[in-house]
Design a protein around this motif. Sequence first.
Motif, PDB file in Angstrom:
ATOM      1  N   ARG A 457      29.131  23.295   3.430  1.00 43.41           N
ATOM      2  CA  ARG A 457      29.839  22.385   2.542  1.00 43.41           C
ATOM      3  C   ARG A 457      29.025  22.283   1.270  1.00 43.41           C
ATOM      4  O   ARG A 457      27.900  21.778   1.293  1.00 43.41           O
ATOM      5  N   GLU A 458      29.596  22.773   0.163  1.00 44.42           N
ATOM      6  CA  GLU A 458      28.826  22.895  -1.074  1.00 44.42           C
ATOM      7  C   GLU A 458      27.649  23.848  -0.817  1.00 44.42           C
ATOM      8  O   GLU A 458      27.829  25.012  -0.555  1.00 44.42           O
ATOM      9  N   LYS A 459      26.416  23.331  -0.832  1.00 44.54           N
ATOM     10  CA  LYS A 459      25.239  24.182  -0.656  1.00 44.54           C
ATOM     11  C   LYS A 459      24.523  23.946   0.670  1.00 44.54           C
ATOM     12  O   LYS A 459      23.569  24.646   0.992  1.00 44.54           O
ATOM     13  N   THR A 460      24.949  22.925   1.427  1.00 45.76           N
ATOM     14  CA  THR A 460      24.244  22.573   2.653  1.00 45.76           C
ATOM     15  C   THR A 460      25.079  22.938   3.869  1.00 45.76           C
ATOM     16  O   THR A 460      26.292  23.147   3.789  1.00 45.76           O
ATOM     17  N   VAL A 461      24.412  22.984   5.028  1.00 47.21           N
ATOM     18  CA  VAL A 461      25.064  23.368   6.278  1.00 47.21           C
ATOM     19  C   VAL A 461      26.083  22.311   6.677  1.00 47.21           C
ATOM     20  O   VAL A 461      25.811  21.112   6.632  1.00 47.21           O
ATOM     21  N   SER A 462      27.274  22.773   7.074  1.00 49.74           N
ATOM     22  CA  SER A 462      28.318  21.866   7.550  1.00 49.74           C
ATOM     23  C   SER A 462      28.420  21.927   9.071  1.00 49.74           C
ATOM     24  O   SER A 462      27.919  21.065   9.764  1.00 49.74           O
ATOM     25  N   LEU A 463      29.061  22.962   9.610  1.00 44.48           N
ATOM     26  CA  LEU A 463      29.206  23.136  11.059  1.00 44.48           C
ATOM     27  C   LEU A 463      28.447  24.384  11.482  1.00 44.48           C
ATOM     28  O   LEU A 463      28.362  25.366  10.745  1.00 44.48           O
ATOM     29  N   TRP A 464      27.895  24.345  12.696  1.00 42.83           N
ATOM     30  CA  TRP A 464      27.212  25.527  13.210  1.00 42.83           C
ATOM     31  C   TRP A 464      27.356  25.577  14.719  1.00 42.83           C
ATOM     32  O   TRP A 464      27.579  24.563  15.376  1.00 42.83           O
ATOM     33  N   ASN A 465      27.246  26.787  15.248  1.00 47.30           N
ATOM     34  CA  ASN A 465      27.456  27.025  16.666  1.00 47.30           C
ATOM     35  C   ASN A 465      26.513  28.137  17.101  1.00 47.30           C
ATOM     36  O   ASN A 465      26.403  29.161  16.429  1.00 47.30           O
ATOM     37  N   ALA A 466      25.797  27.922  18.213  1.00 42.43           N
ATOM     38  CA  ALA A 466      24.835  28.906  18.728  1.00 42.43           C
ATOM     39  C   ALA A 466      25.367  29.489  20.033  1.00 42.43           C
ATOM     40  O   ALA A 466      25.699  28.736  20.954  1.00 42.43           O
ATOM     41  N   LEU A 467      25.426  30.835  20.114  1.00 42.52           N
ATOM     42  CA  LEU A 467      25.971  31.514  21.275  1.00 42.52           C
ATOM     43  C   LEU A 467      24.951  32.504  21.827  1.00 42.52           C
ATOM     44  O   LEU A 467      24.291  33.217  21.069  1.00 42.52           O
ATOM     45  N   VAL A 468      24.830  32.542  23.150  1.00 38.65           N
ATOM     46  CA  VAL A 468      23.966  33.504  23.835  1.00 38.65           C
ATOM     47  C   VAL A 468      24.761  34.127  24.976  1.00 38.65           C
ATOM     48  O   VAL A 468      25.839  33.661  25.330  1.00 38.65           O
ATOM     49  N   GLN A 469      24.206  35.192  25.542  1.00 37.80           N
ATOM     50  CA  GLN A 469      24.796  35.883  26.690  1.00 37.80           C
ATOM     51  C   GLN A 469      26.242  36.290  26.399  1.00 37.80           C
ATOM     52  O   GLN A 469      27.155  36.053  27.193  1.00 37.80           O
ATOM     53  N   LYS A 470      26.439  36.907  25.251  1.00 36.96           N
ATOM     54  CA  LYS A 470      27.794  37.310  24.874  1.00 36.96           C
ATOM     55  C   LYS A 470      28.187  38.561  25.631  1.00 36.96           C
ATOM     56  O   LYS A 470      27.459  39.550  25.646  1.00 36.96           O
TER      57      LYS A 470
END
Length: 644
Positions: A457-470
């Motif tokens: 959002r603008e210059k900063t982090v908005s939403l994030w998601n971490a995935l492993v064992q794909k």
Amino acid sequence: MDPDDLSAQQWQNSFSANAEPEPQPQPSDCNDYWFIPTYADTKVLEERLETFAHDTGAHMTFNKKQERIELWGQTSCIQRAKSSLDQFAAFYQDLHETKQKMTKTRGWAKPDRELTAAEKRKKEREDRRRLESQRYLGRPTEECTYQHRLNWPKDLPAFRLLGGNLQLLDALRTECKSFIWMDQPEMVLYVYGNDYHSTFTAMTRIKNYILKRKRAPFDNVCHILEKPSKLVEMHMVNASPMPYLGVPLQHTVPAKQGAPHSQGASNASVFIRAKEVAAFENLHEFDLSMASIEKGGEVKDRAPPGAVPQKAGEVAAVRRNDAYINSLKYTESMTERNIERIRNALEDSLNQVQLLDGEIKMRIRIGQISLQEYPRGSVWEIKEMDASVIRDPRLKTEFSPFFTKSSESFSALVKKLTPPHLQDHIVPPDVIWSLGVLKRAEDTNIPINVQLDVTFREKTVSLWNALVQKTTPLDIRVISSERLFSWAWTLSSARRLEGDKFSPEGVFVHRLSLEPKNKGDEPTLVFANTKDVQLRYIRREKKRVFVDDPWVIELVEEAFWTLQAPYMPYQAVTLSFPADQVLYSVSMYRDSWVNRFSENPHLSLGQVPTWDPEDFFKYDEAIDKTMDEVHRIRDKIETLFAEF
């Protein structure tokens, strides 16, 4: 004046007159400076100062007297240098705050205020819930009507999966009002309670949990030959219908000993193409030829190679065409057999992922399929290709989900799929940064791959998601021999990590930012590795979504960066170099798929979602209707390429 005071005054005056004035610091002619925090390690900073200067383009000197870093250079270089120094200091600030929390002692505190009536009722409910949960800990202290037992599998570590004291079962104990404990010598799990339905539910969910751990998803590739529209033979070609989209092989697969239908992969991609038999333009023309033979006519000059025109009614002429008649019948029934194969493959894979409490996605992608290992024969009949080659488990293929690398053709497709009332108001695409990082596992300390999907959002982090064992439990690759593009139906799953801001990946994500180069230019990513997380590759997705109820069509521009060597920790790096490659892809899915799979990440111990595999291929979601929709979208893409 007292004599002692007089002598003291004289001594003081003589000292002040003879004393040398304290040297004042000379004003520096630096362009800017950065003060060193008290908690930062100045020795490490001095060692890395040259590296910071080289990466940021700013000249730096270490001023020990004034405890600051003096900076020279252009404004943009100085700002990058300050950002790198801030990243460096942030690490020591975290250590400083952690140490303060560990050594903090309890002191005077403000007295608690009196609770309101609503807060008192809430506290009473929480106390009752806590007492109720404590009641079912350990072995039963009362007579129980219903009892269940389960022999724990020897190949599963019970206390590693359920906790040293089986604390992961606490929520299940309270919910089902049951006593659950493990008899360690015999490794038998007991469930006792006074309600049959509750105890049976608890035991069923524990069995599901065991089944979930024993049936991990495995990658399964299913190859299907799409039904040709003409009477054809299949033959192998090295040239792709879209040459610039061919998937180059990264390695050579050696030929298997004793395998009659396989050979080593060549250095070029190999594709299956259709070739008309006997130059008949369509099946109807071939039917007319067969009918003329039965009615007493002659076989036309365009008969299959080797056929000699003979009088109608002669058995030899009919027998010579039996193979083509059989191919006709087989081709007509290919679609029904393919639908059944797709259904069986989907049902098996959906039964697996139903037990996974992970993030699950199902997509249909349009692209190209090239062969890595393929049979020696260059020409095959439809039946032989479908039954002998396509279903051979030794067949290895590569699917490329990109339909073009031309921005002009991509823009034309966007306009072609945009609804008419939105042609003049095309919404800017959503931008998602997919970051592949290496992180050390907490239990084994072995590096593992983590995928971070981040939006800003603008210059900063908005939403994030971490995935492993794909993993990809299912990949149905439908080879289209008469079209420019083939398609694939994929089902993927991954385990979602908790979005904790203070986890190793959370610390890395919240130090990301976007930095605009110039006014009007698109922003670039700024990142800094940490001691726990190391960035290795970057994918930027610019996603345009079109809703064609009940389908959602995604047109994506994907830019790729591969970092050949890791950067030093705590060093701010701007992604200023161009992408290694920019490609365009198209995918489609149903909203109903997303809604069903959204249940899985929120399952508790042993639970299964409410959906069944049959929900994905009945009524409006029938497989034949899905295939028709895929063909409709593919026709639009191929029509566009014909215009170009």
